[in-house]
Structure formats: structure tokens, C-alpha cells
Design an enzyme around this catalytic site. Sequence first.
Site, PDB file in Angstrom:
ATOM      1  CB  CYS A  39      -0.962   0.000   1.187  1.00 53.01           C
ATOM      2  SG  CYS A  39      -0.171  -0.218   2.796  1.00 53.01           S
ATOM      3  CG  HIS A  89      -4.428   0.627   4.678  1.00 52.38           C
ATOM      4  ND1 HIS A  89      -3.884   0.067   3.538  1.00 52.38           N
ATOM      5  CD2 HIS A  89      -5.589   1.227   4.284  1.00 52.38           C
ATOM      6  CE1 HIS A  89      -4.684   0.313   2.510  1.00 52.38           C
ATOM      7  NE2 HIS A  89      -5.720   1.016   2.939  1.00 52.38           N
ATOM      8  CG  ASP A 129      -8.089   2.485   0.970  1.00 53.97           C
ATOM      9  OD1 ASP A 129      -7.203   1.797   0.432  1.00 53.97           O
ATOM     10  OD2 ASP A 129      -8.619   2.183   2.062  1.00 53.97           O
TER      11      ASP A 129
END
Length: 232
Positions: free
Chosen positions: A34, A90, A108
Amino acid sequence: MANSNLDASSSSSSSSATNPPLGVSPYNHTPYYCEENVYLLCKKLRENGIAKADGSDLFAVFISNEKKQIPLWNQKASHRADGVVIWDYHVICVQKRKEKSLPHLVWDLDSTLPFPSPLATYVAETIRPSFQLFSEFDRVFRIVHAPIFQKYFASDRRHMKDSEGNWNAPPPSYAVIVAEDRTVHNLNEYMEMSSLDTIKSIGDDTVDTVLTQKLGVLVSESQLEELFSQIS
């Protein structure tokens, strides 16, 4: 994306544009990486005119805590009906919009929510502050200005290998990200965070720190929206 802690008891695992394009397909996405996805996403948003050319309206937001256990809902990696995953960390991108009539946006790539989503919606549906959690699951947020993030961030992906050097998840096909100062790995610096280190209150000095410091600032989930409301 980041490594996920998958266990049976928790989960399985512009110029601000008025109408940003929906859909993740134009954007590079490697599952479990991520931080790199957000690095490249910020670059792409700058290049295609959805964000300002200098990236001054973009922010990388790292989410984690002392225990490296953070629940987030509406995640593509989940095998549960509620979409929850317990990640070790994250990273998302938040786009600050100056027009009061337009909401700040969350980008996202790992979310099942609309892409992008208004910050308030993302907080309510993904972070779910109204959901009662044990203290070890409290989320801490590191807010880093994208131009600084893209200058100083580096990862050689060592965190994605096991003790024998095998990949925990297939790595991206492109070259590793090296910082402008030639640092090859500092992801751990961005990931380390504790609720004890979050700011006590948000003021002008907080905003200045976000806009000037390599590692930005740490805020609690109750301060997240307030901080972006203070950034001009």
C-alpha cells in the site's frame, strides 16, 4: 498492501477536480504494498491534473499502532461480510480541497467504497469511530505532506520477506523506490507510531509540522478530520 494479520478470530485476512474519475483501473496497484501504491498514486494524480501539479493538496496517511493491529472495514482483502481486515498498517492518500463546498477526498486502492470517497464517509464507513474497540486496536494516523513523502520515502521491500528471504506476497514489477538522498529503506520510520505520541491539540504549529517535516505529525482518529479542516 501491507502485511495483514489474518486470523480466524478477527478477519481474513486541483486543482481539485469537482468530479474526479471513479475506478482504480488507471492507477498502479500491487496487493499488500500500500505504501508504494500511494507513492505512485500521488504521482499519477499530479500528472493527470486531478491534483495540483506540485502535489501540495495531497497527503500520505499511514495508519497503525503500537501492536500493529488495526481494524479497517470495507477492505477488498476481507473474506467477511462486513469487509473488516486487521492490518498491521495501511496507507491511504487524502486530497485536501480548499473549496468549502467540496469534501476532502480519500483515495484508498484497497477499499470497496467509491474511489475516491469523501473523508467524512471514509471515516464513518472504514474507520468506524463509533464502533467500540479494545484499546489495543486504537488507530493512530501519521499525516505526511505528499511532496515531502515523495522526496524522502524509500523502500527496498525487506519487510515483505520471511526469515528465509522468500516473498510474503509477490512484489511489484517496477524498481524499488529510492529517496532523493539515496536512502534505500525507511518505511519502518513511517510505520512506528504510538497513541502516546499523538499531538495534544491542533494549532498553527501542527499544520506547519505537517507541511515541513519528513515524518509529519501523529494524530488520533478523533483528530483526523479536524486536522484537515485546519490546513489551508
